[in-house]
Structure formats: structure tokens, C-alpha cells
Design an enzyme around this catalytic site. Sequence first.
Site, PDB file in Angstrom:
ATOM      1  N   GLU A  39      15.452   7.085  36.483  1.00 26.18           N
ATOM      2  CA  GLU A  39      16.791   7.128  35.911  1.00 26.18           C
ATOM      3  C   GLU A  39      16.827   8.361  35.006  1.00 26.18           C
ATOM      4  OE1 GLU A  39      17.956   3.580  33.801  1.00 26.18           O
ATOM      5  OE2 GLU A  39      19.824   4.526  33.146  1.00 26.18           O
TER       6      GLU A  39
ATOM      7  N   ARG B 109       2.347  -1.886  35.959  1.00 25.25           N
ATOM      8  CA  ARG B 109       2.717  -0.658  35.268  1.00 25.25           C
ATOM      9  C   ARG B 109       1.553  -0.182  34.422  1.00 25.25           C
ATOM     10  NH1 ARG B 109       7.769  -0.927  33.490  1.00 25.25           N
ATOM     11  NH2 ARG B 109       7.612   0.710  31.967  1.00 25.25           N
TER      12      ARG B 109
ATOM     13  N   LYS C 130      11.253   4.748  27.426  1.00 25.01           N
ATOM     14  CA  LYS C 130      12.061   5.945  27.177  1.00 25.01           C
ATOM     15  C   LYS C 130      12.956   5.753  25.959  1.00 25.01           C
ATOM     16  CE  LYS C 130      13.094   6.354  31.610  1.00 25.01           C
ATOM     17  NZ  LYS C 130      13.797   6.723  32.834  1.00 25.01           N
TER      18      LYS C 130
HETATM   19  P1  ATP Z   1      11.179   3.051  30.810  1.00 21.29           P
HETATM   20  O1  ATP Z   1      11.045   1.592  30.569  1.00 21.29           O
HETATM   21  O2  ATP Z   1      10.117   3.879  30.195  1.00 21.29           O
HETATM   22  O3  ATP Z   1      12.547   3.567  30.536  1.00 21.29           O
HETATM   23  P2  ATP Z   1      11.843   2.810  33.514  1.00 21.29           P
HETATM   24  O4  ATP Z   1      11.088   1.963  34.449  1.00 21.29           O
HETATM   25  O5  ATP Z   1      13.143   2.330  33.057  1.00 21.29           O
HETATM   26  O6  ATP Z   1      10.880   3.211  32.341  1.00 21.29           O
HETATM   27  P3  ATP Z   1      12.660   4.669  35.461  1.00 21.29           P
HETATM   28  O7  ATP Z   1      13.189   6.036  35.287  1.00 21.29           O
HETATM   29  O8  ATP Z   1      13.566   3.618  35.959  1.00 21.29           O
HETATM   30  O9  ATP Z   1      12.059   4.257  34.079  1.00 21.29           O
HETATM   31  O10 ATP Z   1      11.326   4.691  36.320  1.00 21.29           O
HETATM   32  C1  ATP Z   1      11.153   5.439  37.490  1.00 21.29           C
HETATM   33  C2  ATP Z   1       9.982   4.871  38.237  1.00 21.29           C
HETATM   34  O11 ATP Z   1       8.811   4.963  37.455  1.00 21.29           O
HETATM   35  C3  ATP Z   1      10.186   3.405  38.565  1.00 21.29           C
HETATM   36  O12 ATP Z   1       9.820   3.192  39.905  1.00 21.29           O
HETATM   37  C4  ATP Z   1       9.275   2.696  37.626  1.00 21.29           C
HETATM   38  O13 ATP Z   1       8.789   1.522  38.191  1.00 21.29           O
HETATM   39  C5  ATP Z   1       8.160   3.715  37.398  1.00 21.29           C
HETATM   40  N1  ATP Z   1       7.538   3.516  36.091  1.00 21.29           N
HETATM   41  C6  ATP Z   1       8.135   3.533  34.893  1.00 21.29           C
HETATM   42  N2  ATP Z   1       7.269   3.251  33.906  1.00 21.29           N
HETATM   43  C7  ATP Z   1       6.065   3.053  34.500  1.00 21.29           C
HETATM   44  C8  ATP Z   1       4.753   2.738  34.033  1.00 21.29           C
HETATM   45  N3  ATP Z   1       4.505   2.563  32.731  1.00 21.29           N
HETATM   46  N4  ATP Z   1       3.760   2.625  34.939  1.00 21.29           N
HETATM   47  C9  ATP Z   1       4.008   2.810  36.240  1.00 21.29           C
HETATM   48  N5  ATP Z   1       5.205   3.108  36.753  1.00 21.29           N
HETATM   49  C10 ATP Z   1       6.238   3.239  35.897  1.00 21.29           C
HETATM   50 MG    MG Z   2      14.505   1.764  34.825  1.00 17.48          MG
END
Ligand code: ATP
Ligand code: MG
Length: 564
Positions: A35, A259, A269
Amino acid sequence: MEENNEKQLNFLEEIIEKGLNDGTYKSILTRFPPEPNGYLHIGHAKSICLNFGLAKKYGGKTNLRFDDTNPVKEDTEYVDSIQNDIRWLGFEWAGVHYASDYFEQLYEWAELLIKKGLAYVDDQTLDEIRANRGTVTSPGKNSPYRDRTVEENLDLFRRMKAGEFEDGSKVLRAKIDMAHPNMMFRDPIMYRILHAHHHRTGDKWCIYPMYDYAHGQSDSIEGITHSICTLEFDIHRPLYDWFIEQLGIWPSHQYEFARLNIDYTVMSKRKLLQLVKEGYVSGWDDPRMPTICGFRRRGYTPESIRAFCDRIGVAKRDNIISYSLLEFSLREHLNKVAQRRMAVLDPVKLVIDNYPENKEETLTAVNNPENEADGTREVPFCRELYIEREDFMENPPKKYFRLSPGTEVRLRYAYFVTAQSVEKDADGNITCIHCTYDPATRGGDAPDGRKVKGTIHWVSARHAVDAEVRLFDRLFAAEAPDEVEEGKTFLDNLNPDSLRVLKGCKVEPCIADDIKGHISENGVAAPHRFQFERMGYFCTDPDGDESHLVFNRSCTLKDSWKKA
Ligand code: ATP
Ligand code: MG
């Protein structure tokens, strides 16, 4: 890659190999779906290495898809930084896609679900919807608007799209089962009204699809064979499948892995944005940040991050990985590639009384003992040098093998010297150490075979260049910064001493030449990296330039955190 083949397959590799062998698919297509609401962090790097790595291993491809369904928090600045970071890590995507490209198709499919009696417009407020959802142990309550006719729902949904209603006044929900044991199935929201400007679609839309409705359909449109996401989405999977089944579209499948969590840092984020916005760090790329650009500025290499992600593997259960493992991966790579230089961070003058005042010579130093091809360089030497203040003790304890009155040590690549006396200022601080040298030991060995116990680094006081050096400690003092007592936040766990700035450091003069020119790593600007002998790995910081050298310490030579 070869190393990979010898390893046991992880569960995703097993699934992929089975599907390839039984002909479920001819080749695989994965996607990385960030995102664009922040910069990528090391957790994303794990996901990137996994998605791109699997495709690479099995001759498939990976799409980059911006999951831009939430216009309020998203920005093109993030879109650009995300592409930059993925490229820098060494991966290339097959296509760049945006969930917003699919808004029209998603909308049509929503109408289709309404026509099939599988979706309805609900006028309840979000609070009412939440309250009527029930709990894990009790069923929810049907909305009073649940039995609207198809015609009425179509009319209202079209008017939602046309902008007739205010934010929050209506939503479109899937009509499934308010008593379903999986809460995800209790009439999940598909669309909400948001009169907000979108960074790509502008003001065209004022209704936006929710993640659960948009994600699987986007996967299906692109023909993603393996939609890999993190574990918390496993309860979403049945819903992912439900939409695809009801719409009768191409069946992509979702798989979940654990994760990545790392100790002494936060990885959401939202929290990273807060650190930036409220000035706790200098920006998204502050070298203490767990962001990919932060690691880059800190001196991490793409190779070291990929090796780290490979090393931690793919787990099915959440765990916390030690930050030390990241440093281990960095040291392992930099040890092979970093050029060795001498730099004195906390200088004190050393005068060699029996070395001729006007004499200057150059000594030969090895650039990298791990790689002969890196050759040697000339280091200027004269009567006045700087050494590290901690490398001299007037009254040393036993087992102190560095310089002290009467002891002989080796100046790296130069001569044996013996300390004779010191000068001090009014407060008793040593301002200068006097010593004598043995001219026969040029190059660092005594022809008579006599040994010294210590070797210290130095720079020529006449030739050295000034530098600022930034030393970092963990950004957070607590192992799990998110775990806080009532009334406290993760900010209370910030380490107040995470940054130390040293001015007046002295570095070998050739560094001024070393850092001329720009380094491009996979098309992305990267710092110059060095090993400062005995002091750790360092890299240039963009705050500095050729006339004002600024270095960041990437990591120490040994794991200095374990002992604590
Ligand atoms: P955050 O909670 O940090 O905002 P998010 O999952 O909302 O992270 P996205 O931009 O939606 O952030 O994530 C993009 C991809 O990265 C998704 O497929 C998500 O599953 C993966 N991802 C995010 N954080 C992790 C993590 N800590 N370990 C492994 N994969 C991750
Ligand atoms: Mg997300």
C-alpha cells in the site's frame, strides 16, 4: 541459488513444485502488493525476497501491485520510493499495476453481486455495524436494511457512486451470514463512501473498495498463481475464495507465512510515520530506521539483506528475529568487499621524537586481505600521527596490550614504537604522547624476530583529513517496544542515546579520493563503504561531501550487543 537447492524445500516451494508437476499451472506468477502509504521496511524486504525469489527460482514472474484503495493516506512519493527500494534490492517486476486500475471492473462485479442477491446497501453507521456484528461466541444481528430489493440496492449503489451521499452514510456489504462462525463472513463491507482525492484517479471515484473485496479480485485479474501474504490474513482466506467463487472468475489462491519481526524495533508503517512526523528521527531514511532506505543509508548492501531474508527462511508461526542476525549478514558481506582504511575517531597526538622532523614517507597497506585483487595503497607517514585515545593508557591493567609507557607496539603497516612520556593540559588530560621508533621495523616486522603484543592504527597528522562520524545504538531500549503498560506508548521505549556524533575525527587522506564519484547500485544511489580497521564498517552519509566528510557506522566488527 545453488545453496538453495541443497536446502530442504520450504512449504511454499513444496506447493509450487506440486502444482508445476501436476500441471495445475505452467508457470507461476506472484505479486508484491504494497500500500503506497509509507516507505518499505525490512519486513517488506522479506516479502519481496520471497515473492520475487520464488518466481526467479521457478522461472516465473512477479508483478508489483500498488494496493491503492485508501486515497486518504496514499501518495506518489511513496510509490516512487517503493520502486526505488525494490530495484535496489536487486529485483525486477514483470509489470507495475495499481488496484485503482481495476476500480471499474471491481465496480461492475459489485453490481453483479447485487443482482445475484449477494450484496446490499446498508444505512447503518459504522458503529452500529460494529455493534451488530456479534462476537466470536455470539451471532450478529441482521441489518434492518438487509432485505432491500435488488432494484433498490442497485439504485442506491449507483447513487453512492454518483456522489449523492455523504461519507459514512452508507456502505455496500456482501450478504452472507450474520451468524457465521468466521466473523469475516458476517456481511463484510465491500465499499465505503469517501469523498477524497486519489493520487491516481483524482476525483473520479467517491466510493472505494475494501481490502477483502479488492485484493483477491485484483489477483484474479492479473492471473496471480500464488498470492502470498502474512499469517494474520489466514482468516480472510475463505472470504477471498468466496468472492472469486461467487463471481466465477479465475481462481487465484492465497497462502500465508509468518511476518518478520525484529527485536528492539517497531515495524508498522503507522508508527514509523509517527517517528518521522514528530521528529524522533531525521526522516524515513534515518540510519536507525528499520526501513530499506534507512538500511541503505546505514551502509547495508542489497546482498546482505537478501542473505538475511534467505537465512531466516519461511516460517508458519510468528517469531522474533534478533537484530544481530542482520548485522551478521552485513559483516559477512562487507568483510569480503569493503576496502580497509585507517581512521581515528577519538584522536590524540603521537610524536615520534627520533623520527626526522622534515621526513615524510609512504608505506604500503593492503586494501582487502580477503581479496588480493583489491591490491595495495600508499599511506603517508611522518613524525606526527594521531592514534585512538583509548589505545594509550598511562597505568594500564594487566592484559592491556596497546600502548603504555615503556611498552612497544606495532603501528599498523609502519613501525614498532615505544611510548616514552606524555604532555597534559591543566585538567590532566593527555594532549600528546611522545615515543621512539625502531627504523629497522619498517613495514611492521622486526628483523631480529622480536614480537609485540599489540597493533594499533594511526593516521599522519600532517596528511589526515577531518571527518564527522555518527555512531548508532538501537533506536529502542526495549526488546519489544510495542509492549507497554497502560498510559504509555512505544515512544516511551525510545533509546535516548541512539545517536552519537563525533566531530574532529581523522581519516586517511586517500578517502577524499575514494569517495569522488557516485555509486549506483541496481540503478539506485548508494554510499561508499569502508572498513575502518579495528573500528567497524562505515559508509558515507549524504549530509557530507568531499569538503566535509560525514560517515555512518554501519556496524562494529564484532557483535557488541550480545554481552549486554
Ligand atoms: P504495515 O503494517 O507495516 O503497514 P502492511 O502489511 O500494512 O504493513 P503493506 O504495504 O500492505 O503493508 O504490505 C505489502 C506486503 O508486504 C504485504 O503482502 C504484506 O503481507 C507484506 N509485509 C508487510 N509487513 C511484513 C512483515 N513484517 N513481514 C513480512 N511481510 C510483510
Ligand atoms: Mg496493509
